[in-house]
Write an enzyme that holds these catalytic residues in place. Sequence first.
Site, PDB file in Angstrom:
ATOM      1  N   TYR A 496      -4.418  -0.145   3.783  1.00  0.00           N
ATOM      2  CA  TYR A 496      -3.199  -0.929   4.016  1.00  0.00           C
ATOM      3  C   TYR A 496      -3.623  -2.266   4.607  1.00  0.00           C
ATOM      4  CZ  TYR A 496       0.669  -2.923   6.630  1.00  0.00           C
ATOM      5  OH  TYR A 496       1.592  -3.797   7.150  1.00  0.00           O
ATOM      6  N   CYS A 497      -3.178  -3.351   3.994  1.00  0.00           N
ATOM      7  CA  CYS A 497      -3.554  -4.693   4.443  1.00  0.00           C
ATOM      8  C   CYS A 497      -2.349  -5.385   5.065  1.00  0.00           C
ATOM      9  CB  CYS A 497      -4.102  -5.517   3.280  1.00  0.00           C
ATOM     10  SG  CYS A 497      -4.651  -7.165   3.785  1.00  0.00           S
TER      11      CYS A 497
END
Length: 760
Positions: A496-497
Amino acid sequence: MTDNEPKKMDEEGSQPAPNSGDDLDEISLSSMKPIISGGEDEAVEDEIRPRGAASSASEELTVGQESEEVLDRFMSACQRGDLATVKEVLNSGKVDVNKDFDRNEHVTGLHWASINNRLGVVDFLVSRGADVNIKAGNLHAPPLHWAARYGYVYIVHYLLEHGADPKLTDDQGFNLLHLSVNSSNIMLVLYVLFFVVDKGIIEVDSQDPHGRTPLLWAAYQGDSLTVDSLLKFGAYVRVADRGGFTPLHWGTLKGQPHVLIYLIQNGGDFFQKTDDGKDCFSIAKEMNTEYSLTDALRHCGFDSNGYPKKKLLKNSLHAKIVTFFVPWIFLGGAFSLFAHLHPLFAMPIILLFGIVIGRTLNRCVLPCYNVIGVSSVSLLRSPLYSGLVTGSIFWAALVWIFQVIPLTMEENFEANILLAITLPIVCYLLVVLMRSDPGRVPAERDTEIIRQTVKDLLAIGKFDSKNFCIETWVRKPLRSRFSTLSNSLVARFDHYCPWVYNDVGLKNHKAFLLCILLMEVSMLLFVRLCIAYFNELEDVYEQKGGEPHCIILKNENLCLGYSYGRFTFLVCVWIAFQSVWVGFLIVVQIFQVFQGVTNYEFSKLMKESRMSGTDPVLFNEFFGTAPEELLTINGDIADGEQHQDASINQAMSTTRSHLKKSSTCFGICCALTGIDQWLMVIKETFGLSHSVSGAKQSLTVSFPTNYGWKTNWKDFWLTSDVTAPIWRRVFYSPTTSKALLGGQEVDYFKLYTLPPKHTN
């Protein structure tokens, strides 16, 4: 006690079992406490009483004239799963499979095999005509109940397939669903919901004699997974037992926040009173669970008194837009203050400004987000960081267009043109990444398909939460992970960015890596042009007739920029700082591509490598109850598919304590900038990683998805469409679920086995 140890009698001649809950009859809170130890008048433990105990040594055998020792040997073999002895005794005729029980409690070999998860023995006994519905023990429960009490889904499935009646109840009024809930095994609960409740055989709100539904029991046990599943199947959240206690009352008593959140989100009434006039608030006060109730209420949009909070913004999208653009304003204000005030005066103002913005967002803006499930909204899981990236680009672009270009275009024409090309592409890719589908595996809602999937997994011993997604009800492909951000299963999940406010997976991973590569190039070009711009300020220095004085900055160009173009200087320093962590991120990503692992897999692999000398896992992390006999029966599968699964398991399994992320400020900063990953890459590159045995070695070399750097590189950059032009295969991301792995086209939505590795 492990599943491999036969369950036997304790000192009082009883088998440990879940509490029956008769002591829940009393409706005062003081009468709730005995439930923890169980009641004396109806001890469920007395249900199971094995042969061979001292208390039953004098009982007569029910198998003709055969000795008690033969029956004891038979019962012991059923407990241990000793199929050879069971066959020997039955084939000798010394024990009749229809009369292999004691006269008092009727405990049969099938009961013992069921409660000890001995599928091979169960199969043999049923094939020889054993009665699958015979009741035994003080509670007069069939083998189906004995297996369900301990969550043995494979035994339950087998018995139901061979005539067991799911509608039977024991003497305490519990049916199959009640006992499945009591087992706290979500896999068994889901199985019963799909194969029994969904078919209308048992009602999801079926009540025991005291009016307690499965949802009430799950809430009392603090089992959030079971509560969520029951609610998805239509369980009524406001049903009350004979004392007027609803599931929300019992959930408040237990104090498990996730349970309370699910119940409140589905219409639980915290003002509803019990028969003795107590609501959830009074129960929470008496049982010291006020914090959990308040936290659940806040999560669901209520204040501590249970009244809806007033939202500053009615639309969740509007709240996200505000969060996204706040960093743009903050950065502009910070650069302006530092440009016009002395740093000693500007710094406290900026810090105060940042604290006020953070608290305002947390208290006024984040509560306006739509919340799904139990995942809480935080600044880390908001568009704040993507706004920080785009805001940095915005101010850098303004400075470049209005300040840098006019003075550097003539002498740095190529650099300006190259930046003019890369910067719009970076902006375009950022927008694409924020709006992209990372590779979400479609959820399944057709119950017939789900039931078939469950049967297929049961047949190969893989019906557990590692292979079956309990949220989307599909078989989990290899390398996938459930994302709470999008509430979906993401194929080839990487990470997850927060900088793009999205997950990175199969369909956008290539765009992500291309974006950060071009972003790094753009930032370095911008810094170079800024330095060239500072050099041009020398003319300003000559016109003013003064000499810039810098104590710290010894570089003449930087000193000129700080003195005569401070706003541009600050933006340049900020962009230069950003280029450092982006560079770390690029190194990590390229290393992982060469090694054929995702960021998620690499992180878990490195954590697993540090488990040398730690205690083994003491809990069943994936709710797996596959009997050993099943793996033997499916030996061919175990040699192939199971072997690959085990390899990934060995490389990625960790204890919960090792999976817990650092909550310190330094740890969060390292995670956000990728420095923690970069340090692990350095260790892996120079052979400083340690295996579980403690030996230094490269851990990624033997990873199942590592097919050699050349193949890994091609798998990542080339789409699987061999008919497309090479440029399209390189620059376009996969639009379907198909991609290359090991040089072969695979469907990542249905990837259950890895392509074989070819050795030269």
